[in-house]
Scaffold this motif. Sequence first.
Motif, PDB file in Angstrom:
ATOM      1  N   ALA A  97      31.533  40.578  39.306  1.00 43.10           N
ATOM      2  CA  ALA A  97      32.906  40.269  38.887  1.00 43.10           C
ATOM      3  C   ALA A  97      33.165  40.957  37.558  1.00 43.10           C
ATOM      4  O   ALA A  97      32.275  41.032  36.714  1.00 43.10           O
ATOM      5  N   TYR A  98      34.369  41.475  37.383  1.00 40.23           N
ATOM      6  CA  TYR A  98      34.725  42.104  36.110  1.00 40.23           C
ATOM      7  C   TYR A  98      34.807  41.053  35.024  1.00 40.23           C
ATOM      8  O   TYR A  98      35.114  39.881  35.302  1.00 40.23           O
ATOM      9  N   GLU A  99      34.527  41.502  33.796  1.00 37.91           N
ATOM     10  CA  GLU A  99      34.601  40.636  32.628  1.00 37.91           C
ATOM     11  C   GLU A  99      35.935  39.891  32.613  1.00 37.91           C
ATOM     12  O   GLU A  99      36.993  40.498  32.740  1.00 37.91           O
ATOM     13  N   GLY A 100      35.889  38.594  32.472  1.00 38.48           N
ATOM     14  CA  GLY A 100      37.111  37.812  32.382  1.00 38.48           C
ATOM     15  C   GLY A 100      37.780  37.521  33.715  1.00 38.48           C
ATOM     16  O   GLY A 100      38.831  36.889  33.762  1.00 38.48           O
ATOM     17  N   GLU A 101      37.207  38.002  34.802  1.00 41.21           N
ATOM     18  CA  GLU A 101      37.780  37.711  36.126  1.00 41.21           C
ATOM     19  C   GLU A 101      36.899  36.674  36.810  1.00 41.21           C
ATOM     20  O   GLU A 101      35.685  36.695  36.665  1.00 41.21           O
ATOM     21  N   ASN A 102      37.526  35.796  37.544  1.00 45.48           N
ATOM     22  CA  ASN A 102      36.742  34.810  38.278  1.00 45.48           C
ATOM     23  C   ASN A 102      36.328  35.322  39.643  1.00 45.48           C
ATOM     24  O   ASN A 102      35.183  35.219  40.048  1.00 45.48           O
ATOM     25  N   PRO A 149      40.850  49.575  52.230  1.00 47.31           N
ATOM     26  CA  PRO A 149      42.138  49.536  51.542  1.00 47.31           C
ATOM     27  C   PRO A 149      41.972  49.560  50.027  1.00 47.31           C
ATOM     28  O   PRO A 149      40.894  49.276  49.510  1.00 47.31           O
ATOM     29  N   SER A 150      43.050  49.913  49.353  1.00 48.55           N
ATOM     30  CA  SER A 150      43.037  49.945  47.895  1.00 48.55           C
ATOM     31  C   SER A 150      42.694  48.556  47.351  1.00 48.55           C
ATOM     32  O   SER A 150      43.196  47.553  47.846  1.00 48.55           O
ATOM     33  N   GLY A 151      41.791  48.514  46.371  1.00 49.10           N
ATOM     34  CA  GLY A 151      41.402  47.233  45.792  1.00 49.10           C
ATOM     35  C   GLY A 151      40.266  46.553  46.529  1.00 49.10           C
ATOM     36  O   GLY A 151      39.894  45.425  46.211  1.00 49.10           O
ATOM     37  N   SER A 152      39.682  47.241  47.514  1.00 49.85           N
ATOM     38  CA  SER A 152      38.636  46.592  48.307  1.00 49.85           C
ATOM     39  C   SER A 152      37.261  46.680  47.645  1.00 49.85           C
ATOM     40  O   SER A 152      36.325  46.063  48.113  1.00 49.85           O
ATOM     41  N   GLY A 153      37.129  47.471  46.574  1.00 50.81           N
ATOM     42  CA  GLY A 153      35.870  47.487  45.836  1.00 50.81           C
ATOM     43  C   GLY A 153      35.108  48.799  45.862  1.00 50.81           C
ATOM     44  O   GLY A 153      33.981  48.883  45.383  1.00 50.81           O
ATOM     45  N   LYS A 154      35.732  49.879  46.391  1.00 49.88           N
ATOM     46  CA  LYS A 154      35.020  51.155  46.522  1.00 49.88           C
ATOM     47  C   LYS A 154      34.639  51.721  45.154  1.00 49.88           C
ATOM     48  O   LYS A 154      33.481  52.086  44.920  1.00 49.88           O
ATOM     49  N   THR A 155      35.615  51.792  44.265  1.00 50.84           N
ATOM     50  CA  THR A 155      35.334  52.345  42.946  1.00 50.84           C
ATOM     51  C   THR A 155      34.307  51.483  42.220  1.00 50.84           C
ATOM     52  O   THR A 155      33.443  51.991  41.496  1.00 50.84           O
ATOM     53  N   THR A 156      34.388  50.178  42.425  1.00 46.29           N
ATOM     54  CA  THR A 156      33.443  49.283  41.769  1.00 46.29           C
ATOM     55  C   THR A 156      32.003  49.595  42.180  1.00 46.29           C
ATOM     56  O   THR A 156      31.096  49.573  41.352  1.00 46.29           O
ATOM     57  N   PRO A 188      35.040  37.608  42.352  1.00 49.24           N
ATOM     58  CA  PRO A 188      34.177  38.791  42.345  1.00 49.24           C
ATOM     59  C   PRO A 188      34.865  39.980  43.015  1.00 49.24           C
ATOM     60  O   PRO A 188      35.620  39.806  43.988  1.00 49.24           O
ATOM     61  N   ALA A 189      34.620  41.176  42.492  1.00 52.81           N
ATOM     62  CA  ALA A 189      35.165  42.394  43.096  1.00 52.81           C
ATOM     63  C   ALA A 189      34.247  42.881  44.205  1.00 52.81           C
ATOM     64  O   ALA A 189      34.678  43.612  45.090  1.00 52.81           O
ATOM     65  N   LEU A 190      32.974  42.475  44.138  1.00 49.03           N
ATOM     66  CA  LEU A 190      32.032  42.775  45.215  1.00 49.03           C
ATOM     67  C   LEU A 190      31.290  41.497  45.561  1.00 49.03           C
ATOM     68  O   LEU A 190      30.874  40.753  44.673  1.00 49.03           O
TER      69      LEU A 190
HETATM   70  N1  LIG Z   1      38.508  47.172  35.004  1.00 48.64           N
HETATM   71  C1  LIG Z   1      38.794  46.164  35.836  1.00 48.64           C
HETATM   72  N2  LIG Z   1      38.960  44.903  35.355  1.00 48.64           N
HETATM   73  C2  LIG Z   1      39.237  43.883  36.177  1.00 48.64           C
HETATM   74  N3  LIG Z   1      39.380  43.998  37.489  1.00 48.64           N
HETATM   75  C3  LIG Z   1      39.235  45.214  38.049  1.00 48.64           C
HETATM   76  C4  LIG Z   1      38.939  46.366  37.252  1.00 48.64           C
HETATM   77  N4  LIG Z   1      38.850  47.434  38.052  1.00 48.64           N
HETATM   78  C5  LIG Z   1      39.074  46.989  39.305  1.00 48.64           C
HETATM   79  N5  LIG Z   1      39.300  45.657  39.302  1.00 48.64           N
HETATM   80  C6  LIG Z   1      39.546  44.808  40.492  1.00 48.64           C
HETATM   81  O1  LIG Z   1      38.414  44.859  41.328  1.00 48.64           O
HETATM   82  C7  LIG Z   1      38.786  44.948  42.692  1.00 48.64           C
HETATM   83  C8  LIG Z   1      38.199  46.201  43.318  1.00 48.64           C
HETATM   84  O2  LIG Z   1      38.771  47.331  42.713  1.00 48.64           O
HETATM   85  P1  LIG Z   1      38.306  48.824  42.991  1.00 48.64           P
HETATM   86  O3  LIG Z   1      36.820  48.864  43.078  1.00 48.64           O
HETATM   87  O4  LIG Z   1      38.951  49.708  42.025  1.00 48.64           O
HETATM   88  O5  LIG Z   1      38.920  49.062  44.468  1.00 48.64           O
HETATM   89  P2  LIG Z   1      39.168  50.426  45.228  1.00 48.64           P
HETATM   90  O6  LIG Z   1      38.470  51.521  44.503  1.00 48.64           O
HETATM   91  O7  LIG Z   1      38.629  50.148  46.578  1.00 48.64           O
HETATM   92  O8  LIG Z   1      40.640  50.624  45.269  1.00 48.64           O
HETATM   93  C9  LIG Z   1      40.298  44.920  42.725  1.00 48.64           C
HETATM   94  O9  LIG Z   1      40.689  43.599  42.968  1.00 48.64           O
HETATM   95  C10 LIG Z   1      40.691  45.338  41.327  1.00 48.64           C
HETATM   96  O10 LIG Z   1      41.894  44.710  40.959  1.00 48.64           O
END
Ligand SMILES: Nc1ncnc2c1ncn2[C@@H]1O[C@H](COP(=O)(O)OP(=O)(O)O)[C@@H](O)[C@H]1O
Length: 596
Positions: free
Chosen positions: A353-358, A380-387, A360-362
Motif C-alpha cells: 500500500a502507498y504511504e498514507g493509503e489504506n 485497466p488503468s489503476g490496476s497496479g501495473k506501474t506499482t 493496498p495497490a497490490l
Molecule cells: N504515488 C502514489 N500514491 C498513492 N497511491 C498511488 C500512487 N501511485 C499509484 N497509486 C494508486 O495505486 C493503484 C495502482 O496504480 P498504478 O500501479 O499506477 O496502476 P496502473 O499502472 O495499472 O495504471 C491505483 O489505485 C493508484 O491510484
Amino acid sequence: MSHATHTIPTLRETYRRMLMAAGSEAPAVRRMLALFALGAVAQGLAFACFFPLLRALLAEPADLTQAWIWLGVMVAATVADLILGWLGHGFEYGGAIADVTHDLRRRLGRQLRQMPMQALARWRTGDLGAVLGGSIDEAVAPMGTLSHVIIRMLVVPLVVIAVTLAIDARMALAMAVIVPMAVPIYRWQRRASGQERRDVAEAHGRTESDIVEYTQGLAVLRTLGQTGAKAQRLQESLAHLREVQAKALMAGLWPALLMAGLVEIGLLVVLALGGTWVTQGTLSLAAFAAMLVIVMRFSEPLALFSELTKVFDLMEVALQRMDQVLAVAPLPVTAPAQPPSDHDIAFDGVTFAYEGENAPALKDVSFHLPARSLTALVGPSGSGKTTVTRLIMRFADPRAGTVRIGGADIRSLSSDALAARLSVVFQDVYLFDDTILENIRMGRPDADDAAVVAAAQAANCHDFIRRLPDGYATRVGDIGGSLSGGERQRISIARAILKDAPIVILDEPTAALDTESERAVQKAIDALVRERTVLVIAHRLSTVVGADRILVFDDGRLVEMADHRSLLEAGGRYAALWTAQLRSKAWHAAPVPADV
Ligand SMILES: Nc1ncnc2c1ncn2[C@@H]1O[C@H](COP(=O)(O)OP(=O)(O)O)[C@@H](O)[C@H]1O
Ligand SMILES: [Mg+2]
C-alpha cells in the motif's frame, strides 16, 4: 512538502541544526561559537572596566596610576575580544564555510540518491532544487556573522551586569531592568513576526520552485502551447509572496517599535534612578557616568534586533528544510543471504500500500519471470501495473511478501547494486540540458564516444541526431521542444542500451506516440530487449501478443497469467480486453505492426 512545522524553533534546536548542517565540520562550528562567547565575555569585561576607570579619574585628587591600570585592563580585554573574534571568524575566512557548503551539497545529493523513492516523491522537484541551491547558502553563509552578533547581544549584558553586581548591586539591578522586559517582547516578536517571516521564507521557496519548474519546462510547454497553466501558478505564487511579505512587514512593525522603545525606556530608567541616587549622595558621579556609557553601548545592538531576526528566520527555515531532507532514513539493506545468481524476477505473496493509503495497490501478488523472457503487464488503468515495476526498483518495501532478483531478496542489495541491474524506460522522458551525446552517455558514464554512437544506432536515433544543427554535440536546451516525443523516447532507449543492464522495464513507452513514431520506437525497443529479462507495460494489446507471458491485473490482483493464445482460449479478463480493443476505434487507427 514545503510547509515547515509551525512552531518557532528554540535557540537550542537552531544550534542542533547548525551542527547537523556543518556535518564533519561540527567541531569547527562549536569552536567558533566558543570563541565568540569568550570574545563576548572579554568585551563585557572591557565595558565593566569603565566604572573603576571613571572612579579613579573623578576621585579628588585623580588617581592616575589606578586609571592607567584600568585603562590597560580595558585595552587588553578589547584586544582579547578582537583576537578571539578574529579566530572565530577564521571559520568563515579559513575556507570552512566553503567546505561546509560543498559538503552539504554532496550529502544532500547522496541523500537524494539513497532516499526511498516513495519519500522522494513527496517533494516537488522545484523544492528539492531550492534545497540543493538557495537553502544551503541561506543556511550556511550567515552562520558565522549572525552567531557572532547574537552571542554578543546575549553575553555582553550578562557579563556587565554580573561584574556591576560585585561593585554596586543597585546599579546592576537598574541595568538589568531591560532584561525582564526584553524577554517577553523578544518572544512576542518571534511569535508575531517570526511566523509571518517564516511564511515569507516559505513563499520564497515555493516561488523559487515554481520558477525552476516553469523555466525547466518552458521549451516543452511552449511547443505544446500550454504556458498558461504553469504561468498562472507562478503568478499566483508571486501574488502570494507579495501578500505574505506585506503581512510580515505589518506584523513586525509593533514589536520592532517596542523593542526600539524599550532601549529608550531602559536608558530613561537608568538615567532617572541614577540621577536620584546621585543627588541623594548614595551613588558616585563616576559610577553613574560609567553606567550610562555601558548601557548605551550594549543597548545599541538591540536596535538592530529586528533586522537581525529577519536573517535569523531565513537561516532557520533553510536549516529546517535541509534537516527534513537529511532526516529521511534510507531503506535498510539487510545482509545478503546469497548474491543474485541470475536475472529472473520473483514476487512472492507481495502486498503493498502507498504511504498514507489504506487500500493496498497490490494484493498478494505472486509470479516468477525466468531470466531472458519477455513479460507483458496488462490491465485497466489503476490496476497496479506501474506499482509492480516500482517495487522491483525498490520504490518502497512491500507490506508483506518478498521481491527477489536471481533468488536474492532485493532488500539485501545496495541501491547501487540494484540500480546497476535495471534499465527503465518511462512514457515521459527527461532530458538534461546537456549535449545529446552526454544525455545518452548517462546510461554508462565511462562509455567512450564510439560506444555512445553505437547505442544511438541500435536505438534507431543515429539518423535524426546527425540531422540536428550540431549533431551529437547539439545541446538539448538549444533545440528544446523541437525533439518529438518519439525522438526523446529513442534517446532514452539508447541510454538503456548503453547501460546494458540485464533487466529492462518499459512502462508504456509508446503510449503518447503516433503510429509512425511508435514503429520507430518499437524498433529501438526490439534492439534493447534482446537477451534480457523484460517487463513491458503496454497500452495496446497488439504489442503484447508475442510476449512469453502475459500478466493480467485487476484492482491490485494478478488475475490471469499465461501466453496470448492460452489466455484467449481461456476466455477470461484478457479475452474480454482483447475483444474490446479489437472493436475500439483506436484499434483501426493503429494496425498491428508485423514484427510483434
Ligand atoms: N504515488 C502514489 N500514491 C498513492 N497511491 C498511488 C500512487 N501511485 C499509484 N497509486 C494508486 O495505486 C493503484 C495502482 O496504480 P498504478 O500501479 O499506477 O496502476 P496502473 O499502472 O495499472 O495504471 C491505483 O489505485 C493508484 O491510484
Ligand atoms: Mg501505470
